[in-house]
Motif scaffolding. Structure first.
Motif, PDB file in Angstrom:
ATOM      1  N   TRP A 235       0.809  -1.217   0.000  1.00 38.92           N
ATOM      2  CA  TRP A 235       0.000   0.000   0.000  1.00 38.92           C
ATOM      3  C   TRP A 235       0.847   1.273   0.000  1.00 38.92           C
TER       4      TRP A 235
ATOM      5  N   ASP B  86       2.740   4.162  -1.738  1.00 45.35           N
ATOM      6  CA  ASP B  86       2.572   4.806  -3.033  1.00 45.35           C
ATOM      7  C   ASP B  86       3.954   5.024  -3.664  1.00 45.35           C
TER       8      ASP B  86
ATOM      9  N   LEU C 208      -1.155   4.649  -0.709  1.00 45.99           N
ATOM     10  CA  LEU C 208      -2.211   4.603  -1.718  1.00 45.99           C
ATOM     11  C   LEU C 208      -3.564   4.643  -1.014  1.00 45.99           C
TER      12      LEU C 208
ATOM     13  N   THR D 291      -1.184  11.368   2.471  1.00 43.91           N
ATOM     14  CA  THR D 291      -2.133  11.321   1.370  1.00 43.91           C
ATOM     15  C   THR D 291      -3.542  11.457   1.958  1.00 43.91           C
TER      16      THR D 291
ATOM     17  N   SER E 211      -0.463  14.026  -5.733  1.00 46.27           N
ATOM     18  CA  SER E 211       0.986  14.087  -5.535  1.00 46.27           C
ATOM     19  C   SER E 211       1.504  15.522  -5.579  1.00 46.27           C
TER      20      SER E 211
END
Length: 273
Positions: A116, A118, A181, A207, A225
């Protein structure tokens, strides 16, 4: 006055061997993990039906578990060991040898480096800030992260560290990262690391994980991002002492001692009934 606390629905078959009250401690969204058996959902439903109380680790997971309409369901979130991690704000503890040669600013992370993570975001950070060091503490189970560390010299994989030594690493981090993510595994997270990070008073850039919305006043949440990159820049310029103190106060109020009292209350309630 014993009770059985079960963390994983796959163990449901064991509880039938005991005539004791059962608490299902739902610490993960088990359906979201590909490594769990195909019958995990039916096992969980069976365990919930047998349980005298259900304790759920996050509000996001509670939304799923509440479909079973258990009459004794409680959300008891994670916490942190405040006194341990607050040491990192004092700069009075030794600097680990493997950090002495790593220059600031340091963007730090501690925890699982799994699927998970990113990877694209990590690469973007490494390319955008070539003079910054990205220090990752944990076992690198994601091979793509390992490949990036070979490609970009500013990605430093330091491996796992003993829990008692973590404040020594945290004191050298300028900001903390949670570069995950957004998927079924992460969207309901209430990670222990957020409480540990906040105990230091330092900025956290993440995130847009829905489970972290409740921390929005204390952290820099990023929708994409590009915003993550901008938030790193903002966090490194932060001079807000009051915000730092608010982070620490929040972490102090969300201690394992407090969670223990909440859990004790659940146990006492089912023992009385």
């Amino acid at each position: 006055k014993a009770v059985i606390k079960v963390d994983n629905p796959s163990w449901t078959f064991i509880v039938d061997k005991f005539n004791l009250p059962i608490i299902y401690d739902c610490i993960d969204d088990h359906e979201a993990f590909e490594t769990n058996p195909d019958n995990i959902q039916s096992s969980e439903a069976n365990l919930i039906q047998k349980s005298d109380a259900v304790v759920i680790v996050s509000r996001g997971i509670a939304e799923k578990i509440n479909r079973y309409k258990h009459p004794n369901s409680y959300v008891i979130e994670n916490a942190g060991e405040y006194d341990h991690f607050a040491q990192a704000s004092k700069n009075t503890i030794p600097i680990p040898n493997d950090l002495k040669s790593i220059n600031s600013p340091i963007l730090g992370y501690c925890g699982a480096i799994s699927e998970w993570f990113d990877v694209k975001l990590l690469e973007s950070i490494a390319k955008t800030f070539p003079s910054y060091n990205i220090v990752l503490i944990g076992s690198p189970d994601n091979s793509k992260v390992m490949e990036l560390s070979q490609k970009y010299p500013n990605i430093r994989l330091l491996g796992e560290k003993k829990y008692q030594l973590l404040p020594q690493y945290y004191q050298r981090f300028n900001i903390y990262l949670i570069p995950f993510l957004i998927n079924e595994v992460t969207k309901s997270l209430n990670p222990v690391k957020i409480y540990e990070y906040l105990a230091t008073g330092k900025p956290v850039v993440t995130t847009n994980i829905p489970g972290l919305n409740q921390f929005n006043d204390f952290i820099y949440m990023s929708k994409n991002s590009e915003q993550f990159i901008q938030n790193i820049k903002k966090a490194l310029l932060e001079k807000n002492t009051q915000l730092s103190l608010k982070r620490q106060q929040f972490a102090k109020e969300n201690s394992w001692e407090k969670r223990t009292r909440q859990f004790e209350s659940v146990i006492n309630n089912i023992l009385k009934s």
